[in-house]
Scaffold this motif. Sequence first.
Motif, short mmCIF file in Angstrom:
data_model
loop_
_atom_site.label_atom_id
_atom_site.label_comp_id
_atom_site.label_asym_id
_atom_site.label_seq_id
_atom_site.Cartn_x
_atom_site.Cartn_y
_atom_site.Cartn_z
N LEU A 276 0.83 -1.20 0.00
CA LEU A 276 0.00 0.00 0.00
C LEU A 276 0.86 1.25 0.00
N PHE A 277 1.99 1.22 0.74
CA PHE A 277 2.89 2.36 0.72
C PHE A 277 3.42 2.60 -0.69
N VAL A 278 3.86 1.53 -1.34
CA VAL A 278 4.42 1.67 -2.68
C VAL A 278 3.38 2.19 -3.67
N MET A 279 2.16 1.68 -3.57
CA MET A 279 1.13 2.00 -4.54
C MET A 279 0.43 3.34 -4.27
N LEU A 280 0.29 3.71 -2.99
CA LEU A 280 -0.61 4.81 -2.66
C LEU A 280 0.03 6.07 -2.10
N VAL A 281 1.21 5.98 -1.50
CA VAL A 281 1.71 7.16 -0.80
C VAL A 281 1.95 8.32 -1.77
N PHE A 282 2.48 8.05 -2.96
CA PHE A 282 2.71 9.13 -3.92
C PHE A 282 1.39 9.64 -4.51
N PRO A 283 0.48 8.77 -4.97
CA PRO A 283 -0.82 9.28 -5.46
C PRO A 283 -1.60 10.04 -4.39
N LEU A 284 -1.57 9.55 -3.14
CA LEU A 284 -2.29 10.24 -2.08
C LEU A 284 -1.68 11.60 -1.79
N ALA A 285 -0.36 11.69 -1.88
CA ALA A 285 0.30 12.98 -1.66
C ALA A 285 -0.18 14.00 -2.69
N ASN A 286 -0.35 13.57 -3.94
CA ASN A 286 -0.86 14.46 -4.98
C ASN A 286 -2.33 14.76 -4.80
N TRP A 287 -3.10 13.73 -4.44
CA TRP A 287 -4.55 13.89 -4.30
C TRP A 287 -4.90 14.84 -3.15
N THR A 288 -4.07 14.84 -2.11
CA THR A 288 -4.38 15.64 -0.91
C THR A 288 -3.61 16.96 -0.88
N LYS A 289 -3.04 17.38 -2.00
CA LYS A 289 -2.26 18.61 -2.02
C LYS A 289 -3.07 19.81 -1.55
N ARG A 290 -4.36 19.81 -1.86
CA ARG A 290 -5.20 20.96 -1.49
C ARG A 290 -5.82 20.82 -0.11
N TRP A 291 -5.58 19.71 0.54
CA TRP A 291 -6.08 19.54 1.90
C TRP A 291 -5.24 20.38 2.85
N LYS A 292 -5.87 20.86 3.89
CA LYS A 292 -5.12 21.54 4.94
C LYS A 292 -4.28 20.52 5.71
N GLU A 293 -3.08 20.93 6.09
CA GLU A 293 -2.20 20.03 6.85
C GLU A 293 -2.88 19.55 8.13
N ARG A 294 -3.60 20.44 8.79
CA ARG A 294 -4.29 20.06 10.01
C ARG A 294 -5.25 18.91 9.77
N ASP A 295 -6.04 19.00 8.71
CA ASP A 295 -7.02 17.95 8.42
C ASP A 295 -6.33 16.62 8.12
#
Length: 417
Positions: A276-295
Amino acid sequence: MYWKRLDRNLKVRLVGEGLFNICYWMYFPFIALYFSMTLGSEVAGAFMMLPPLVSMIGNLASGNLADHFGRRPILIGGAAIQTVMFVFFACSFSPWLDYAAFIGIALGSALYRAPSLAMVADVVPEEERRDVFALFATTNNMGAVVGPVMGAFLFFQFRQILLWTTASVLLLYLLCLILFVNETKPTSTHEKQVSVIAGVKHACVAYRHILGDRVFARFIIAGVFSVMTIMQLDLYLAYYIVTEIPDQRFLFFELGSMLLTGETILGWMLALNGLLFVMLVFPLANWTKRWKERDLFVFSCLLSGIGMFALGFVSTIWSLLLLTVVFTVGELLRAPISDSFVSRYAPMESRAMYIGASNLQYTVGRMLAPLTILFATWVAPLGIFFFMLVCSLASAALYTNLFRMISQNKEKHERGS
């Protein structure tokens, strides 16, 4: 961030750390279980608290050293110590010597971490750091996909061969660091160290100032509670799966079935975690770019805590794997934003020291996390899983308070100017 755009230093490190972590994940998830079997669970639970303490000292020292002497020599020193300790581990004939080598590996790893993260911040623009940190998290966890599955067999059957292989890979990586990695420390931060005593005094004053920062102190404390939960996958959860989860058959639809032991189930869970780390950490980082760090911090804590707590109510392979997905998503949401937060928050001239201080959240969290193994003799599993949930909720509350303080400080600064 495309490969051709990366600095050469980062390319060398991505390849070297990726290869090393394949070997590393064949032994690390089983080390707590190994010491529990050879030294006893109570002794192992107490002794597993010492390596993080050594790591804490190493992290603080490495941050100061990297800011004064540069990133490259401290990187090389940390890798060299790990290489020597793996050779010592491979030659060991006693679990006590194994434990001594494990402490040495923890020290080398701690010395390596602060300059390695500072080097990324040195050469990568701020707006791209989260992506690069996510890329490193992806590469470093590629070994976690196949490592635990292979390690479940190799660590207990061919441990010496595995350790010699790891030492050899580290030696090759060490040579690459020496030959191909350049210094990246900003020229504006070069300072002349007049003596060792002066350096120690400077470090003490600097860290007193850093840890006296109320915002940063809350960040570290929140991280400690979060890490205590995340680390249980390699500590109490490994002990719980092997000792409490019954052997069961895994059905391949109508093609047949196979008997899964606790060790096999643990290997599958660890492999899924790494996949899951290999497959998702990079896509999730891009997907959540507009999320607030707090959230992101808060949501990460909630997923990790709820996922871990729910493990106390299930025992089938499918349920265990499903909950592995839940708490792993919580873990990988947090991985890149934690490093990017520190690199952005820290002053450029003290970047490595701030990173070294931020590593306290990992070292203190890892130092306290083995308490769950120590208490396993007296506390029912559900009680320990509830403790993990409480830690996650405490972390979420502290992150919320942390970002409220940042907002208040920003408003005061704007009014003052």
